[in-house]
Design an enzyme around this catalytic site. Structure first.
Site, PDB file in Angstrom:
ATOM      1  N   TYR A 112       2.177   4.329   7.835  1.00  0.00           N
ATOM      2  CA  TYR A 112       1.991   3.920   6.439  1.00  0.00           C
ATOM      3  C   TYR A 112       1.712   2.427   6.338  1.00  0.00           C
ATOM      4  O   TYR A 112       2.361   1.621   7.008  1.00  0.00           O
ATOM      5  CB  TYR A 112       3.245   4.229   5.599  1.00  0.00           C
ATOM      6  CG  TYR A 112       3.041   3.833   4.147  1.00  0.00           C
ATOM      7  CD1 TYR A 112       2.361   4.690   3.285  1.00  0.00           C
ATOM      8  CD2 TYR A 112       3.445   2.588   3.672  1.00  0.00           C
ATOM      9  CE1 TYR A 112       2.115   4.323   1.981  1.00  0.00           C
ATOM     10  CE2 TYR A 112       3.203   2.221   2.363  1.00  0.00           C
ATOM     11  CZ  TYR A 112       2.539   3.087   1.520  1.00  0.00           C
ATOM     12  OH  TYR A 112       2.289   2.714   0.218  1.00  0.00           O
ATOM     13  N   TRP A 114      -1.001  -0.769   4.132  1.00  0.00           N
ATOM     14  CA  TRP A 114      -2.239  -1.075   3.419  1.00  0.00           C
ATOM     15  C   TRP A 114      -3.384  -1.485   4.329  1.00  0.00           C
ATOM     16  O   TRP A 114      -4.522  -1.551   3.897  1.00  0.00           O
ATOM     17  CB  TRP A 114      -1.961  -2.181   2.400  1.00  0.00           C
ATOM     18  CG  TRP A 114      -1.626  -1.639   1.054  1.00  0.00           C
ATOM     19  CD1 TRP A 114      -0.660  -0.722   0.765  1.00  0.00           C
ATOM     20  CD2 TRP A 114      -2.270  -1.971  -0.182  1.00  0.00           C
ATOM     21  NE1 TRP A 114      -0.652  -0.471  -0.590  1.00  0.00           N
ATOM     22  CE2 TRP A 114      -1.625  -1.235  -1.194  1.00  0.00           C
ATOM     23  CE3 TRP A 114      -3.296  -2.818  -0.539  1.00  0.00           C
ATOM     24  CZ2 TRP A 114      -1.996  -1.320  -2.542  1.00  0.00           C
ATOM     25  CZ3 TRP A 114      -3.656  -2.911  -1.879  1.00  0.00           C
ATOM     26  CH2 TRP A 114      -3.019  -2.163  -2.859  1.00  0.00           C
TER      27      TRP A 114
END
Ligand SMILES: Nc1nc2c(c(=O)[nH]1)N[C@H]1C(S)=C(S)[C@@H](COP(=O)(O)OP(=O)(O)OC[C@H]3O[C@@H](n4cnc5c(=O)[nH]c(N)nc54)[C@H](O)[C@@H]3O)O[C@H]1N2
Ligand SMILES: Nc1nc2c(c(=O)[nH]1)N[C@H]1C(S)=C(S)[C@@H](COP(=O)(O)OP(=O)(O)OC[C@H]3O[C@@H](n4cnc5c(=O)[nH]c(N)nc54)[C@H](O)[C@@H]3O)O[C@H]1N2
Ligand SMILES: [Mo]
Length: 770
Positions: A112, A114
Site C-alpha cells: 500500500y 501512493w
C-alpha cells in the site's frame, strides 16, 4: 553552464524541471496553474539528498543467517552493499523458496502507498503486476483514505463513486447552493494534492467564487483552522468523532417538526420508517433529539435546531471530509449524512444533497468529463488472497485467525515474505510499536524506495529506485482535465534503477517476463497507455492529439463539460429507469443485507455508536485529550519530510503539536516547548504550538514525520502513529480508525536535553567490496 527544462508531474502538481549541469535546481509550476503548491520547493534538495539509497543493500544479520536471522535487529542492524546481480539473485531466490514451500499467499505484496504520480512507473501497480505474473500474493483491499466509505456506500447508494469520482460540481454549487455545510471543514492545505497529479489547483478559485456568489458556509470542525483564509464561515466547534450525533439531532429536529420531505423518503428511500423509529427512540427509549445530541457532540441544542431549520428552508449541500470516516465506527457519519440529506429531500437537485471530499483533495467537484485518465493495469491476482488494508499487524501477528469483513469471514494467511515498493507503512499504519513487533514475524522483507525511509531501514533487502525525474512517464488523474508527459530530466542517481526494470529482471529470473512486460519497454508502455486513453476519449467524442504531438507539447487537455454534474440527478429524475445498485434500487436508510450480517458494531441503519476512544468515554478520565492526526500541509504524507519546506515547519526539529493555550497552561507547557505525547500504546516527542482556534481538549498533529525510535518507549521525531489505535472501523469495513485516539501531554521534564532526532541520518552501510 547548460540549463535544460523538462515537463513533468507530481501528486502536488505539474511543473517544469530546470536542470543545470546535471542537477535539478528548480521546479517551475505549470504555467496554467494559478495556485501551485510550495511543496515543489523541497524537491531539488531531496532528489540529490544524502538520504538517497545509493546501491542495493542487505541487512547484515539477514545476509548471514537468511530466514533464521535475528529479527529483533531490524532498524538497528547495519547494511552491506551488494551488486545488482547479487541482490536480484537473492530476491528471486527468496520468492522462489517461499512460493515453493508455503504457497503464493504467504508472500505479502499489498504494498500500500501512493508511490509517484506517473502511471507506468507507479511502484505499487508494478509490484502487483510482477507478483501476479509470478503466481500471485496476498494483497490489500480498500485504502486508508476512504476505506470505511468504500465498503459502506455500496450498501446504501449502490456505489462508492462519490469518493473515487464525481460529486456535485462547483458550477452547480455556485449557481444553486445557498447553504454549504462543511462537516470536517474545508482545509485548503489538503487541496494541494491530487492522486496521479494535476495540471490545475482549482479549489481556491472555486471557494473564492462561491464566496462572491453568496453561498453561506458553515464549518463543523474541532478547529476553526478548517475554514479557508478569508472565507466568512460560521464555525460550529464539535467534539471529534461525534458528527453522527449532530446529524441525528438535526434529523430528529426535522422529523419531530414535520419538516422532513416525506415524499422523497418514500419514493427514493428504503427503510425510512425503521430509521425514524430509531430517531424517536422507539427501540431504546432514547429520542435522538437536539438535547441528546448536545450531550454527545458538545454543539448547543439551539445551534443544532437552527442548522436543521436553516438547511430545511434553503438549498443545502451537506459535505463530509474523508477524515470523518477514518475513525472508529467511521461508517456511521457517512450513512447519517446521506439519511439527513434524504430527509431534506434535495438529493439529485442542483447544488443540494450530499457530497464527500470537497476540501479533502484537489479536484473534488472540479468539472471534468467522465472519461478515462491514463491507466496502467496490474492484472489479476491468481492467488486470490487479500486482507482489509489496515489489518496488516493483525495478519502478521495472528496467522490463521478468523475475521469478519463486509459479510464474509476471512482467515489471515501465514505470511513468510513481505514485498513493498511505493509505500511507507512506518508512516501510514496505526500503533507503530505494534507494527514493529508484527514486522519481526516474516522471514524476509524486501523494500524498494529512493530514500532511507523508516520502512527501508527495517527491510532485509533494499533496492534503490529512481525518482520520477530519472525516467520517462505519463500521468494524470480522473479528477483533472490535464494529462501530462513526464520527460526524463536526470540520469538515474547513484546506481538506482527504475522499479519497472528491477521487476523485469526479476521476472526474467522467474520465467514470467513476458507476462510482466507484455513485450513493451518504457516507451512502448507510455505510448500504449496514451493510445488506449486517447481511443476512449475519441469514442466519447473528444479530441486527442497523436502521441508524438502530445509528447512534444508536454500535455494535452480535456474540455470543461457543458452541463454541471449533479450527483444522483438521473436517479432523482427517473428512479425506475436509473435504479441504484442496492437490493431495493433505492437509497437504503435501513439495509436488510447489513442486518443479515448481524454485526453489533454496524447496525442496519445509521446510528450513534460511541467510539472506543473519545472525549465523552471512560478512557478520557486517564487520557483527557483527543488527538487529531491530519494530513501535513508541507508535504505528501511522509514524502519529502527531510525537504526544505517540511523542515521549515518543524519546531526545534520535531513535528508540531497544536494545543489550546489553556490546555497547555494547565500542564505548564509553553510555546516551542518539547513535550511528550503519550498513551497506553506509546509516546512521542513533539514541539508545542499554541492554537486558540482549537476546541479545548483537542490536540492536532500532522502525520508524516519519519518514525524515529530505537524501542517502543519513546519516538523522538513526532510520528503520531505510535499513539493511534490499530482497530478496524467495524466488522463491515475493517478500515483505519486513525482519528480515534486519546492522549495526554507533558513537558519534557527529565534531566538534560531530549534525545536527538536521528530520522535523517542514513543507517550504517558497508560499501561494496571493489
Ligand atoms: N494517523 C494517521 N495515519 C494516516 C492517515 C491519517 O490521517 N492519520 N492517513 C492515511 C492515508 S489517507 C494515507 S493515503 C496513508 C499514506 O501512506 P503512504 O502512501 O504509505 O505514504 P507516503 O509517504 O506517500 O509513502 C510513499 C512511499 O513511496 C516512496 N516512493 C515514491 N516514489 C517512488 C517510486 O517511484 N518507487 C518506489 N519504489 N518508491 C517510491 C516514497 O519515498 C515513500 O516512502 O497514510 C495513512 N496514515
Ligand atoms: N498537503 C497534503 N494534502 C493531502 C495529503 C497530504 O499528505 N498532504 N494527503 C491526501 C490524502 S491521501 C487524503 S486521503 C486526503 C485526506 O483528506 P481528509 O481526510 O479530509 O484530511 P484530514 O487532514 O485528515 O482531515 C480534514 C479535517 O478534518 C477535521 N476533523 C478531524 N476529525 C474530525 C471529526 O471527528 N469531526 C469533524 N467535524 N472534523 C474532524 C480536522 O480538523 C482536519 O483538518 O488528503 C489529501 N491531501
Ligand atoms: Mo489517503
Amino acid at each position: 553552464m547548460t540549463t535544460t527544462r523538462f515537463p513533468t508531474l507530481s501528486h502536488w502538481g505539474a511543473y517544469t524541471a530546470v536542470v543545470e549541469n546535471g542537477k535539478l535546481v528548480e521546479c517551475e509550476p505549470f504555467p496554467y496553474d494559478s495556485a501551485p503548491s510550495p511543496i515543489l520547493r523541497s524537491m531539488p534538495g531531496m532528489v540529490h539528498s544524502e538520504l538517497r539509497i545509493q546501491r542495493p543493500a542487505v541487512r547484515r544479520g539477514w545476509l548471514r543467517d537468511r530466514e533464521r536471522a535475528d529479527r529483533s535487529r531490524q532498524g538497528t542492524d547495519d547494511f552491506i552493499e551488494v551488486d545488482w546481480d547479487t541482490a536480484l539473485d537473492l530476491v528471486a531466490g527468496e520468492l522462489a523458496r517461499v512460493r515453493a514451500t508455503y504457497g503464493p499467499a504467504s508472500i505479502f505484496g499489498g504494498s500500500y502507498g501512493w508511490s509517484s504520480a506517473g502511471r507506468l512507473h507507479h511502484a505499487r501497480t508494478l509490484t502487483h503486476r510482477f507478483l501476479f505474473a509470478g503466481g500471485g500474493c496476498t494483497t490489500q483491499a480498500g485504502n486508508y483514505s476512504w476505506g470505511a466509505a468504500q465498503f459502506l456506500l455500496p450498501h446504501v447508494i449502490g456505489t462508492y463513486a462519490p469518493v473515487t469520482g464525481r460529486v456535485t460540481d462547483w458550477r452547480s454549487i455556485l449557481e444553486h447552493t445557498q447553504l454549504f455545510i462543511a462537516i470536517g471543514g474545508m482545509p485548503l492545505r489538503n487541496t494541494q494534492i491530487t492522486s496521479g497529479g494535476a495540471g490545475l489547483h482549482s479549489s481556491h478559485q472555486w471557494i473564492e467564487r462561491a464566496k462572491s456568489s453568496g453561498v453561506r458556509f458553515v464549518v463543523v470542525s474541532p478547529t476553526r483552522a478548517d475554514i479557508p483564509d478569508g472565507l466568512k464561515a460560521r464555525w460550529v466547534p464539535i467534539r471529534p468523532n461525534t458528527d453522527t450525533a449532530l446529524m441525528l439531532g438535526m434529523a430528529h429536529t426535522l422529523l419531530s417538526r414535520g419538516l422532513h420531505d416525506a415524499h422523497f423518503v418514500s419514493r427514493y428511500c428504503e427503510g425510512f420508517d425503521a430509521f425514524a423509529a430509531y430517531l424517536l427512540g422507539r427501540e431504546d427509549g432514547q429520542a435522538k433529539d437536539a438535547h441528546w445530541a448536545e450531550s454527545i457532540c458538545a454543539v448547543p441544542a439551539q445551534t443544532i435546531v437552527e442548522l436543521a431549520l436553516e438547511a430545511a428552508s434553503h438549498r443545502a449541500l451537506m459535505n463530509c471530509t474523508w477524515s470523518l470516516q477514518r475513525a472508529h465506527h467511521g461508517e456511521q457519519p457517512y450513512w447519517a449524512c446521506i439519511a439527513l440529506a434524504a430527509m431534506l429531500g434535495q438529493i439529485g437537485l442542483p447544488g443540494g444533497g450530499f457530497a464527500f471530499g470537497h476540501g479533502s483533495i484537489n479536484g473534488a467537484g472540479t468539472p471534468r468529463p467522465e472519461v478515462a485518465a491514463p491507466e496502467m493495469s496490474a492484472g489479476t491476482n491468481p492467488a486470490r488472497s487479500s486482507i482489509p488494508v489496515a489489518r496488516i499487524s493483525d495478519m502478521l501477528l495472528s496467522p490463521g485467525d478468523r475475521y469478519d469483513f463486509n459479510g464474509r469471514e476471512g482467515i489471515y494467511p501465514d505470511i513468510r515474505m513481505v514485498y513493498w515498493a511505493g509505500g511507507n507503512p512506518f508512516h501510514h499504519h496505526q500503533d507503530l510499536n505494534r507494527l514493529a513487533r508484527a514486522w519481526q514475524v516474516p522471514e524476509t522483507i524486501v523494500v524498494h524506495d529512493s530514500w532511507w525511509t523508516p520502512t527501508a531501514r527495517r527491510a532485509d533487502i533494499v533496492l534503490p529506485a529512481t525518482t520520477t525525474l530519472e525516467r520517462n512517464d505519463i500521468g494524470g488523474s480522473s479528477r483533472d482535465r490535464y494529462v501530462l508527459a513526464m520527460h526524463q530530466a536526470l540520469p538515474p542517481q547513484f546506481s538506482s534503477r527504475n522499479d519497472f526494470d528491477i521487476y523485469r529482471d526479476l521476472a526474467l529470473r522467474a520465467g514470467c517476463e513476458p507476462a510482466f512486460s507484455a513485450g513493451r519497454d518504457e516507451f512502448g508502455w507510455i505510448r500504449h497507455i496514451y493510445d488506449s486513453m486517447a481511443a476512449r476519449w475519441i469514442d466519447a467524442g473528444f479530441d486527442a492529439p497523436p502521441f508524438e504531438r502530445f509528447w512534444e507539447q508536454g500535455y494535452t487537455e480535456l474540455p470543461e463539460p457543458g452541463a454541471p454534474f449533479v450527483l444522483l440527478s438521473d436517479f432523482r429524475a427517473d428512479p425506475q429507469a436509473h435504479p441504484l445498485k442496492t437490493p431495493s434500487g433505492k437509497i437504503e436508510l435501513y439495509s436488510q443485507r447489513i442486518r443479515e450480517f448481524g454485526y453489533e458494531d454496524c447496525p442496519p441503519h445509521p446510528a450513534w455508536l460511541p467510539p472506543a476512544e473519545w472525549l465523552g468515554g471512560a478512557a478520557a478520565r486517564h487520557w483527557p485529550l483527543h488527538l487529531i492526526t491530519s494530513q501535513p500541509p508541507d508535504k505528501l504524507h511522509s514524502q519529502l519530510d527531510a525537504g526544505s519546506h517540511s523542515m521549515a515547519m518543524k519546531v526545534r526539529g520535531r513535528q508540531a503539536i497544536r494545543v489550546h493555550p489553556l490546555d497547555a497552561a494547565e500542564r505548564g507547557i509553553m510555546e516551542n516547548d518539547i513535550v511528550r505525547v503519550f498513551n497506553e500504546r506509546g509516546a512521542c516527542l513533539a514541539g508545542a504550538c499554541m492554537d486558540d482556534a482549537l476546541m479545548r481538549g483537542v490536540v492536532v498533529m500532522a502525520t508524516g514525520a519519519w518514525f524515529d525510535a530505537s524501542d517502543s518507549s519513546l519516538e523522538h521525531h513526532g510520528n503520531p502513529n505510535v499513539l493511534t489505535m490499530d482497530r478496524g472501523t467495524s466488522s463491515l469495513a475493517q478500515a483505519s480508525s486513525a482519528l480515534s485516539a486519546l492522549v495526554e501531554i507533558a513537558p519534557w521534564s527529565e534531566e538534560g536535553e531530549p534525545p536527538a532526532v536521528k530520522a535523517f541520518e542514513p543507517p550504517v552501510v558497508c560499501p561494496i567490496a571493489k
